[in-house]
Enzyme design. Structure first.
Site, PDB file in Angstrom:
ATOM      1  N   GLU A   9      62.758 -43.311  -1.686  1.00 41.85           N
ATOM      2  CA  GLU A   9      62.315 -42.095  -0.989  1.00 41.85           C
ATOM      3  C   GLU A   9      61.106 -42.296  -0.071  1.00 41.85           C
ATOM      4  O   GLU A   9      60.161 -41.520  -0.109  1.00 41.85           O
ATOM      5  CB  GLU A   9      62.012 -40.996  -2.011  1.00 41.85           C
ATOM      6  CG  GLU A   9      63.201 -40.672  -2.880  1.00 41.85           C
ATOM      7  CD  GLU A   9      62.943 -39.533  -3.872  1.00 41.85           C
ATOM      8  OE1 GLU A   9      61.775 -39.145  -4.052  1.00 41.85           O
ATOM      9  OE2 GLU A   9      63.918 -39.044  -4.455  1.00 41.85           O
ATOM     10  N   ASN A  32      66.696 -46.771  -1.649  1.00 44.82           N
ATOM     11  CA  ASN A  32      67.360 -45.587  -2.200  1.00 44.82           C
ATOM     12  C   ASN A  32      66.693 -44.312  -1.679  1.00 44.82           C
ATOM     13  O   ASN A  32      65.464 -44.225  -1.652  1.00 44.82           O
ATOM     14  CB  ASN A  32      67.223 -45.648  -3.735  1.00 44.82           C
ATOM     15  CG  ASN A  32      68.084 -44.647  -4.475  1.00 44.82           C
ATOM     16  OD1 ASN A  32      69.297 -44.591  -4.259  1.00 44.82           O
ATOM     17  ND2 ASN A  32      67.478 -43.860  -5.346  1.00 44.82           N
ATOM     18  N   HIS A  75      72.337 -35.840  -3.898  1.00 46.25           N
ATOM     19  CA  HIS A  75      72.149 -34.591  -4.648  1.00 46.25           C
ATOM     20  C   HIS A  75      72.569 -33.472  -3.702  1.00 46.25           C
ATOM     21  O   HIS A  75      71.808 -33.067  -2.824  1.00 46.25           O
ATOM     22  CB  HIS A  75      70.676 -34.413  -5.039  1.00 46.25           C
ATOM     23  CG  HIS A  75      70.169 -35.460  -5.971  1.00 46.25           C
ATOM     24  ND1 HIS A  75      70.585 -35.557  -7.281  1.00 46.25           N
ATOM     25  CD2 HIS A  75      69.261 -36.458  -5.797  1.00 46.25           C
ATOM     26  CE1 HIS A  75      69.952 -36.566  -7.866  1.00 46.25           C
ATOM     27  NE2 HIS A  75      69.150 -37.143  -6.992  1.00 46.25           N
ATOM     28  N   GLU A 112      72.961 -41.179  -7.354  1.00 44.44           N
ATOM     29  CA  GLU A 112      72.467 -40.076  -8.198  1.00 44.44           C
ATOM     30  C   GLU A 112      73.295 -38.819  -7.968  1.00 44.44           C
ATOM     31  O   GLU A 112      72.765 -37.707  -7.876  1.00 44.44           O
ATOM     32  CB  GLU A 112      70.984 -39.787  -7.899  1.00 44.44           C
ATOM     33  CG  GLU A 112      70.101 -41.004  -8.052  1.00 44.44           C
ATOM     34  CD  GLU A 112      68.616 -40.726  -7.790  1.00 44.44           C
ATOM     35  OE1 GLU A 112      68.209 -39.542  -7.748  1.00 44.44           O
ATOM     36  OE2 GLU A 112      67.864 -41.709  -7.636  1.00 44.44           O
ATOM     37  N   ASP A 146      75.125 -35.523  -7.838  1.00 43.90           N
ATOM     38  CA  ASP A 146      75.383 -34.240  -8.494  1.00 43.90           C
ATOM     39  C   ASP A 146      75.645 -33.220  -7.399  1.00 43.90           C
ATOM     40  O   ASP A 146      75.144 -33.355  -6.282  1.00 43.90           O
ATOM     41  CB  ASP A 146      74.280 -33.799  -9.470  1.00 43.90           C
ATOM     42  CG  ASP A 146      72.867 -33.868  -8.922  1.00 43.90           C
ATOM     43  OD1 ASP A 146      72.673 -33.804  -7.678  1.00 43.90           O
ATOM     44  OD2 ASP A 146      71.922 -33.971  -9.725  1.00 43.90           O
TER      45      ASP A 146
HETATM   46  C1  XIL Z   1      64.401 -37.027 -11.788  1.00 45.31           C
HETATM   47  C2  XIL Z   1      64.797 -36.963 -13.255  1.00 45.31           C
HETATM   48  O1  XIL Z   1      66.155 -36.610 -13.335  1.00 45.31           O
HETATM   49  C3  XIL Z   1      63.962 -35.947 -13.971  1.00 45.31           C
HETATM   50  O2  XIL Z   1      64.194 -36.021 -15.376  1.00 45.31           O
HETATM   51  C4  XIL Z   1      62.481 -36.185 -13.692  1.00 45.31           C
HETATM   52  O3  XIL Z   1      61.719 -35.147 -14.253  1.00 45.31           O
HETATM   53  C5  XIL Z   1      62.211 -36.284 -12.216  1.00 45.31           C
HETATM   54  O4  XIL Z   1      63.024 -37.277 -11.638  1.00 45.31           O
HETATM   55  N1  XIL Z   1      65.381 -38.708  -7.087  1.00 45.31           N
HETATM   56  C6  XIL Z   1      65.251 -39.810  -7.895  1.00 45.31           C
HETATM   57  C7  XIL Z   1      65.286 -39.630  -9.383  1.00 45.31           C
HETATM   58  O5  XIL Z   1      65.199 -40.941  -7.414  1.00 45.31           O
HETATM   59  O6  XIL Z   1      64.473 -40.563 -10.039  1.00 45.31           O
HETATM   60  C8  XIL Z   1      64.905 -38.228  -9.773  1.00 45.31           C
HETATM   61  O7  XIL Z   1      65.100 -38.109 -11.176  1.00 45.31           O
HETATM   62  C9  XIL Z   1      65.714 -37.225  -9.002  1.00 45.31           C
HETATM   63  C10 XIL Z   1      65.476 -37.356  -7.531  1.00 45.31           C
END
Ligand code: XIL
Length: 433
Positions: free
Chosen positions: A116, A157, A194, A223, A225
């Protein structure tokens, strides 16, 4: 031939519904929080891998591989790091990468080295304490990571990099292009994906994956969802990954909706009671409808000449991860038309082990293979993947699955297994058909 993974939280490993689903459905694991900076280096120079290792061991003992997440990020930094700046923060970042990657050396499929780093709208870098150490912090992180563990794929990422027309996507694309041109070691780009109303699944997602892959990197959906878990959108994501040969696999960010960091969005494949949702069925149907590739990822039998000429850095992404066989139990040279096979021990622990067998075609392509061996002691195979096992007692025979029987001349494919007892590296017989 692709992996399908999930994020795992160490605190849930005692929940049998959770572990049953996770073990049954996924073959790649990401620690949801346990490999982050605050978890692994709570005090400067003091590393703690207690919870990270719980997840790592659970994954490997169940025949899964592990993505490492994450080494350099502006979030979830321990307090001591948040208050650092300049050259001492730069050094702390380097020390952190070395400390964590050496603990897991040779054991991680891919690391999210930097997470990020791009701004949400400008197409430039995000402001952060790491960014303020100098614009070269990202390439320093990648070079450090390559030296620390040459066998892990190294990924950048990010989120909101899915839509090809968004400035953030272009910013990251230009960075990767520049890295490839200048030989900064980068092997993959992770798309968090996401998806929600503010950042919906874009119709040009496949274009984005293709364009990044064309730079000479792998792409991974890291990741996933989807707010509301539309069955159609989940199928689209799977089909987009399957359409891009360098898309290695997909990870959903949690198992059940109740495990999600955005549980109110019910964005995952299993509901809070562990039932399969419509999205689960559509994902499975999309995977089953796919035409099996001759070069199943994660162990693509690509010859060295297929490495893109625009990738000057030594990249492990075209070879089976992790690393070439150590003390192969049989010569990898095969007769024309035949095949050979070698076994190596990937990992072992008290009472168990994980092994990988590489099957190599000889001077011509083969359409099927059967590997046989005899155990001298009495290990028992507990789980086997990318192959079909027969035989009993100490005599073991494994033949190809429908999707990995075809191997190009000189190419390789692999299968793996976990066992109980002591690891062995017996000599193997390979028969081609
Ligand atoms: C999130 C986790 O799912 C949570 O449990 C935590 O509180 C915060 O981080 N981007 C990422 C992940 O790279 O590491 C994040 O995960 C979600 C967004």
């Amino acid at each position: 031939g692709r992996y399908f993974g999930t994020a795992i939280a160490s605190g849930k490993l005692g929940d049998s519904q959770y572990t049953t689903i996770a073990n049954r459905e996924f073959n790649m694991v990401t620690a949801e929080n346990e490999m982050k900076i605050d978890a692994t280096e709570p005090n400067r120079g003091q590393f703690d891998f207690t919870n990270a290792d719980r997840i790592y061991n659970w994954a490997v003992q169940n025949g899964k591989r592990v993505r490492g997440h994450t080494l350099a990020w502006h979030q979830q930094q321990p307090g001591w790091m948040q208050s650092l700046s300049g050259s001492s923060l730069r050094q702390a970042m380097i020390d952190h990468i070395n400390g964590v990657m050496s603990h897991y050396k040779g054991k991680i499929y891919a690391w999210d080295v930097v997470n990020e780093a791009y701004d949400d709208s400008s197409g430039g870098r995000r402001d952060s304490n790491l960014q303020r150490t100098g614009n070269d912090w990202i390439e320093v992180a990648f070079r450090t990571a390559r030296n620390a563990d040459p066998d892990a794929k190294l990924c950048y990422n990010d989120y909101n990099t899915d839509n090809w027309s968004w400035a953030k996507t272009q910013g990251v694309y230009n960075m990767v292009k520049d890295f490839k041109q200048r030989g900064v070691p980068i092997d993959c780009v992770g798309f968090q994906s996401h998806f929600n109303s503010g950042s919906p699944y874009p119709g040009n997602y496949r274009t984005t994956l293709q364009n990044f892959a064309a730079l000479g990197v792998d792409v991974q959906i890291t990741e996933l969802d989807i707010q509301g878990a539309s069955a159609q959108t989940y199928a689209n994501v799977v089909n987009d990954c399957l359409a891009v040969p360098r898309c290695n696999g997909i990870t959903t960010w949690g198992v059940r909706d109740s495990d999600s960091w955005r549980s109110g969005d019910t964005p995952l494949l299993f509901d809070g009671n562990g039932n399969k949702k419509a999205a689960y069925t559509s994902v499975l149907n999309a995977l089953n409808a796919a035409v099996p590739s001759d070069s199943p990822s994660p162990t693509p039998p690509v010859s060295p000449s297929a490495t893109p000429s625009d990738s000057p850095s030594p990249s492990p992404s075209d070879s089976p991860s992790p690393t070439p066989p150590v003390s192969p139990s049989q010569s990898p040279t095969a007769e024309p038309g035949g095949c050979s096979a070698t076994m190596r021990t990937v990992n072992s622990w008290p009472g168990g082990f994980q092994s990988e067998v590489t099957v190599r075609a000889g001077g011509s392509a083969i359409r099927g293979w059967t590997v046989s061996w005899n155990w001298s002691g009495s290990p028992t195979i507990t789980q086997l993947w990318n192959g079909v096992r027969s035989g009993s007692g100490s005599a073991v025979t494994v033949r190809n699955e429908s999707y990995n029987g075809t191997v190009a001349a000189g190419g390789t494919t692999t299968f793996g297994f976990t066992g109980s007892g002591g690891a062995e590296t017996p000599s193997l017989t390979c028969a081609a058909s």
